[in-house]
Motif scaffolding. Sequence first.
Motif, PDB file in Angstrom:
ATOM      1  N   ALA A  45       0.855  -1.187   0.000  1.00  0.00           N
ATOM      2  CA  ALA A  45       0.000   0.000   0.000  1.00  0.00           C
ATOM      3  C   ALA A  45       0.890   1.235   0.000  1.00  0.00           C
ATOM      4  O   ALA A  45       2.038   1.197   0.452  1.00  0.00           O
ATOM      5  N   ARG A  46       0.359   2.343  -0.509  1.00  0.00           N
ATOM      6  CA  ARG A  46       1.164   3.566  -0.579  1.00  0.00           C
ATOM      7  C   ARG A  46       1.367   4.175   0.800  1.00  0.00           C
ATOM      8  O   ARG A  46       2.280   4.982   1.005  1.00  0.00           O
ATOM      9  N   VAL A  47       0.512   3.814   1.732  1.00  0.00           N
ATOM     10  CA  VAL A  47       0.601   4.415   3.062  1.00  0.00           C
ATOM     11  C   VAL A  47       1.708   3.727   3.860  1.00  0.00           C
ATOM     12  O   VAL A  47       2.008   2.551   3.654  1.00  0.00           O
ATOM     13  N   ILE A  73      -4.915  -5.192   0.499  1.00  0.00           N
ATOM     14  CA  ILE A  73      -3.596  -4.657   0.167  1.00  0.00           C
ATOM     15  C   ILE A  73      -2.942  -4.218   1.471  1.00  0.00           C
ATOM     16  O   ILE A  73      -3.582  -3.583   2.304  1.00  0.00           O
ATOM     17  N   ALA A  74      -1.714  -4.643   1.678  1.00  0.00           N
ATOM     18  CA  ALA A  74      -1.031  -4.414   2.958  1.00  0.00           C
ATOM     19  C   ALA A  74       0.141  -3.468   2.770  1.00  0.00           C
ATOM     20  O   ALA A  74       0.805  -3.483   1.729  1.00  0.00           O
ATOM     21  N   PRO A  75       0.411  -2.639   3.775  1.00  0.00           N
ATOM     22  CA  PRO A  75       1.580  -1.755   3.699  1.00  0.00           C
ATOM     23  C   PRO A  75       2.877  -2.557   3.924  1.00  0.00           C
ATOM     24  O   PRO A  75       2.832  -3.642   4.497  1.00  0.00           O
ATOM     25  N   ALA A  76       3.974  -2.007   3.465  1.00  0.00           N
ATOM     26  CA  ALA A  76       5.273  -2.625   3.747  1.00  0.00           C
ATOM     27  C   ALA A  76       5.509  -2.552   5.257  1.00  0.00           C
ATOM     28  O   ALA A  76       5.106  -1.581   5.890  1.00  0.00           O
ATOM     29  N   ALA A  82      -1.285 -11.222   0.788  1.00  0.00           N
ATOM     30  CA  ALA A  82      -1.627  -9.906   1.334  1.00  0.00           C
ATOM     31  C   ALA A  82      -2.584 -10.051   2.509  1.00  0.00           C
ATOM     32  O   ALA A  82      -2.445  -9.373   3.539  1.00  0.00           O
ATOM     33  N   TYR A  83      -3.553 -10.966   2.364  1.00  0.00           N
ATOM     34  CA  TYR A  83      -4.504 -11.253   3.451  1.00  0.00           C
ATOM     35  C   TYR A  83      -3.727 -11.685   4.696  1.00  0.00           C
ATOM     36  O   TYR A  83      -3.963 -11.180   5.803  1.00  0.00           O
ATOM     37  N   MET A  84      -2.750 -12.562   4.503  1.00  0.00           N
ATOM     38  CA  MET A  84      -1.938 -13.041   5.626  1.00  0.00           C
ATOM     39  C   MET A  84      -1.121 -11.901   6.226  1.00  0.00           C
ATOM     40  O   MET A  84      -0.976 -11.787   7.442  1.00  0.00           O
ATOM     41  N   GLY A  85      -0.647 -11.021   5.362  1.00  0.00           N
ATOM     42  CA  GLY A  85       0.109  -9.872   5.866  1.00  0.00           C
ATOM     43  C   GLY A  85      -0.765  -8.965   6.720  1.00  0.00           C
ATOM     44  O   GLY A  85      -0.320  -8.446   7.753  1.00  0.00           O
ATOM     45  N   LEU A  86      -1.993  -8.789   6.301  1.00  0.00           N
ATOM     46  CA  LEU A  86      -2.905  -7.941   7.081  1.00  0.00           C
ATOM     47  C   LEU A  86      -3.211  -8.578   8.427  1.00  0.00           C
ATOM     48  O   LEU A  86      -3.356  -7.872   9.437  1.00  0.00           O
TER      49      LEU A  86
END
Lengths: 552, 552
Positions: B199-201, B241-244, B296-300
Amino acid sequence: MSRDRRNILFIMCDQLRWDYLGCSGHPRLRTPHIDALAARGVLFSRAYCQSPICGSSRMSFYTGRYVDSHGAAWNNFPLKVGELTLGDHLRPLGLRTALVGKTHMAADVEGMARLGIDPASAIGVRVAECGFDPYERDDGLHGRGPAGKYDPREPRYNAWLQAQGYDGDNPWDDWANAAADDEGNLLSGWLLHNSTRPARVKAEHSETPYMTRRALDFIDEAGADSWCLHLSYIKPHWPCIAPAPYHAMYSAADVLPAVRNEAERRDPHPLYREFMALRVSRAFSREAVRAAVIPAYMGLVAQIDDAIGVLIDGLRSRGLLDSTLIVFTSDHGDYLGDHWLGEKDLFHDPSVRIPLIVVDPSGAADATRGTSCEALVESIDLAPTFVEYAGGQAPGHILEGRSLLSWLRGRPPGRWREAAISEYDYSMTPAAEALGVAPLDARAFMVCDRRWKFVYAEGMRPMLFDLAADPQELADLGADPATAGERERLLGLLNRWARRQSQRTTVADAQIEARRGGSESKGILIGYWDETELPAGNLPDKWRRAATRDAA
Amino acid sequence: MSRDRRNILFIMCDQLRWDYLGCSGHPRLRTPHIDALAARGVLFSRAYCQSPICGSSRMSFYTGRYVDSHGAAWNNFPLKVGELTLGDHLRPLGLRTALVGKTHMAADVEGMARLGIDPASAIGVRVAECGFDPYERDDGLHGRGPAGKYDPREPRYNAWLQAQGYDGDNPWDDWANAAADDEGNLLSGWLLHNSTRPARVKAEHSETPYMTRRALDFIDEAGADSWCLHLSYIKPHWPCIAPAPYHAMYSAADVLPAVRNEAERRDPHPLYREFMALRVSRAFSREAVRAAVIPAYMGLVAQIDDAIGVLIDGLRSRGLLDSTLIVFTSDHGDYLGDHWLGEKDLFHDPSVRIPLIVVDPSGAADATRGTSCEALVESIDLAPTFVEYAGGQAPGHILEGRSLLSWLRGRPPGRWREAAISEYDYSMTPAAEALGVAPLDARAFMVCDRRWKFVYAEGMRPMLFDLAADPQELADLGADPATAGERERLLGLLNRWARRQSQRTTVADAQIEARRGGSESKGILIGYWDETELPAGNLPDKWRRAATRDAA
């Protein structure tokens, strides 16, 4: 002019059996004015109340919803604050919706407080009076005992009686519902052996004519407004004592034999057994009681019939007959000793079946005047009937009944209900204690189709009556192996009813159909892999560059 | 001091599968902080939501009632104004009841207007926020399209992001839920092929840490008050979508194989077939989509796990751990391609089963810490759990669930529910149109006992899974003659549930038991023949002379 008007005169008696009218076939009772109503309208000969007890039955009449849906499952169980009632449906259609007489409504005081609704405000009063403007609220039960008054409200009727010279602090109790012996001693109308005597009050001062005059007062006050007036008589409900001359209009010779037999007392259904054991049932199982009480009950019906005559004359003289839908019904019946029972509460016809006459003044209804309709009708059918008559559309996600206008106007609907449902919550009764049933489980249901009546109480074997072979409901086939298939079928109908959606009252079906897929146009994009899959016109400009690049 | 306090931290994720936690057995996903919660409390391993869709499931969590009872049967179907919610039950017990995050509550605006409730008043706000004081209401769905915004509320989070320097009028959409390509082009998180990108954030500016800080803000503001804080995360709900660095924490190699087989697509249940035909289901049936989205789901989820760590540290540093009941759960799951489906809506475990961890700080719960409980739990069990924890008695005529405290405190109840129920109203979905089912009939039910899962949609053959032989629910035995008996038994359980009394919410069972027979002492005398039958002390003086005379 009056053609544009749409009035509804919604007349309810209390505890009037479906079969205690001349037009419904009583061989001795004369009800010429009610019969005349039937001649001008349609007699619905198979109408059932939603619950054979005042309060719950009435909350279904007033909400157009099953007891299971509105939750006011017994007398004085408050109708929850959010439930919509006749007034909510009819006022937006331009009808003043008012009450003269009884509703047995208990206000949801806690709910109102929780929501900050002032009981004295217009909204608060309507919430507390099931949507009616209480022109004259009088539940007609002003008994008092060691623990005080059953009904905390002081009725205007008592003050009026006092103004007519009747003494005492509760002339309702001492005059309207009491007799006197030869030495002038007070004999209470609460006691059945006094039912043979005339009430101390003069006929014209008794409750039925009084409420009739109050109804006409409202109609005059309403003037040119359209209205729905609920005229709700307490009679022939107990105390069962009639003023002269009605007390002597009928005698023991006019009392029909009790519908009952010894077989009913052999191994009865457990719930039925407990109700047979009640004092009132034992009392009405005695011929002396029936002989004393039923003639008075018939006299009170005759007095109501006279009142109907006065009402119809009143409408005619005011030029309102051709603009007023007239309904005559009752909240439930009275066993009067049939089936070894007194009072109501269970599901035999004397208790659960109600008289229902509807007079539709419109020309479209001319073809059906004086006819009888055998469709299975439920009391919740009246609310949508009123809404449709008043020019509205019945909200099917709130009102669970069906309008009767199609029957009245000679356009029988293609499909109608297969069976009528009625419910009874016996948690407040001695039966629940005797049977050791917890309050939430103390429920019984009736499913009645064109031939069979099925009664189901949770945790007990069912009852079943073959109305074709046994119209008097004397032979309980609930344990008969030969009818197992019917019981299964009828339980299936009950279960399908129980699975219905009854609480989605904040969104109409049409809104649902209109809203489908609406979220996508508001930016909720589910399951799209990339820009190229997006519907045309739903690709934000800011994404366009990336999209173009991908496409390149 | 804090011993006297009773706080409840009610943490909910959105669309988090029951099995996407380390402690529930996911082989690749690491959730050490959530696992630590499980080690301090009880993991309820067979918990189900009342409806596998956000809004309806949540209204059941917040009312403690089945969807069939509260009527908010789909997203944005308003919860009717009269329904009681957590705040109504917990405020009288001294708990500030507040919200940070999502409820998906739609206010019954018409009902409020009908009852004259000012939406801006304290009562009005609570009615409109399912009983919570909205410390920070944010449903986390701020998509916009040609028809405008899905959620009319402008979230504080957007203003906060702008204050942090994120530009645009909707940084939620352009930064928190969007990525950028190498040239800086905007790539929307709504589009699944972008889920692999960060994500951009910045992570610390994304929604999960933001809401976590807001929760701690509330706790600090509450000071010495007791409270129930509902911290309700939007994630791992889409946009996925997950941020870095969370976007890269997991890769396609960590994605478990989809649970599905070809047999499921041969002659499926009609409702199942329609949901398999949805765009989102077809998308998640493609391996490329699962490989892009699930990491991404797992990252969130991993990011939520870090947030839980922050929260627990926050409670510990504030000395609140020993006075705070902590619940960690989700409103429902996500198919993620299992059974050829995306999203939720139906009743396979990936959709209807929810993670549930409860940490009871009281010493009585020490014996169960770190254990797992396999009792059939429903989401409506939390409301009575909260009431009991807060020192109250759960009103059984309103709250339909059962408190879990007995499980937590090592006193398993003698009797527990036989089966868990879940419901789904598909009237808003394309399936209703495709199947030609009217809105009121578009209902499906799940009945799940310890071995079987039965799914019933009105008018269709049932589905049946043998969870012992087929824990992955791949073989629908709904048409198998060998299991006809089980289907009949489970339909019987559904019907018994459907016949329950759910609307008698204005009178408690104890009141009913106390009121029995009360009307007689208030002068309502039913079935008495004469004075001699009257109970001693219930004979008004005015009747006494007549009585004496009769006796003489």
